[in-house]
Design a protein around this motif. Sequence first.
Motif, short mmCIF file in Angstrom:
data_model
loop_
_atom_site.label_atom_id
_atom_site.label_comp_id
_atom_site.label_asym_id
_atom_site.label_seq_id
_atom_site.Cartn_x
_atom_site.Cartn_y
_atom_site.Cartn_z
N ARG A 54 0.83 -1.20 0.00
CA ARG A 54 0.00 0.00 0.00
C ARG A 54 0.87 1.26 0.00
O ARG A 54 0.54 2.23 -0.68
N ASP A 57 1.88 1.97 -3.45
CA ASP A 57 0.77 2.27 -4.36
C ASP A 57 0.30 3.71 -4.14
O ASP A 57 -0.02 4.10 -3.02
N SER A 58 0.22 4.48 -5.20
CA SER A 58 -0.14 5.90 -5.10
C SER A 58 -1.57 6.13 -4.60
O SER A 58 -1.91 7.24 -4.22
N ARG A 59 -2.40 5.11 -4.57
CA ARG A 59 -3.78 5.26 -4.06
C ARG A 59 -3.84 5.28 -2.53
O ARG A 59 -4.90 5.52 -1.96
N PHE A 60 -2.72 5.01 -1.89
CA PHE A 60 -2.66 4.94 -0.44
C PHE A 60 -1.62 5.93 0.09
O PHE A 60 -0.80 6.44 -0.67
N GLN A 85 -8.86 1.12 7.83
CA GLN A 85 -8.36 0.16 6.88
C GLN A 85 -7.96 -1.15 7.58
O GLN A 85 -8.15 -2.22 7.05
N THR A 126 -2.76 -5.56 -2.20
CA THR A 126 -2.99 -4.38 -1.37
C THR A 126 -4.22 -4.57 -0.48
O THR A 126 -4.54 -3.69 0.32
N TRP A 137 -15.65 -4.88 -2.39
CA TRP A 137 -14.49 -4.56 -3.23
C TRP A 137 -13.81 -5.81 -3.79
O TRP A 137 -13.07 -5.71 -4.76
N TRP A 155 -4.93 -4.68 -7.31
CA TRP A 155 -5.49 -3.94 -8.45
C TRP A 155 -4.74 -4.39 -9.68
O TRP A 155 -3.53 -4.57 -9.65
N LYS A 157 -3.42 -3.24 -13.27
CA LYS A 157 -3.14 -1.96 -13.92
C LYS A 157 -3.36 -2.03 -15.40
O LYS A 157 -3.36 -3.00 -16.02
#
Length: 157
Positions: A54, A57-60, A85, A126, A137, A155, A157
């Motif tokens: 995480r 990963d740029s989402r976190f 989370q 993640t 999800w 995820w 990509k």
Amino acid sequence: MLKSITVFLLLLSAKTVLADTSKEIECLAKNIYFEARNQPIRGQIAVGNVTINRVKDSRFPNSVCKVVTQAKKDKNNNIILNKCQFSWYCDGIKDTMLNKEVKEFSFKLAKALILGQISDVTHNSTHYHSKKVKPYWSNYLSKTVTIEDHHFYRWEK
């Protein structure tokens, strides 16, 4: 693994490397302890891997501590109970690591994971959940592996 080492070397360049690194290890150790102390070693490693994945990963958030403490907050910026989370962080139970042996192991494992000394058994996951539940999800992510009683996802990509 090379990316983990690169991230760690970037931490080394900071003036507060000892404080930052030790705090990150502590946050990861707590996450491993409270999320997976009842799991076999591979399951504990997997929780550590997810946490670190995480961070990458740029989402976190961009630090272990920020990932571990990520939570939904109310309009007054207070953490909403059971909306984190990682469930242990905001379950309303005092976060004391009572089992000394497991605590020590969690710290050793966290340090090895942050140093990139242990491979990712989750294949860049993640997310994870117990087999007992099916979060919404899980339909949108790709399952990578099942370890004991947990499914792991990433995820695509």
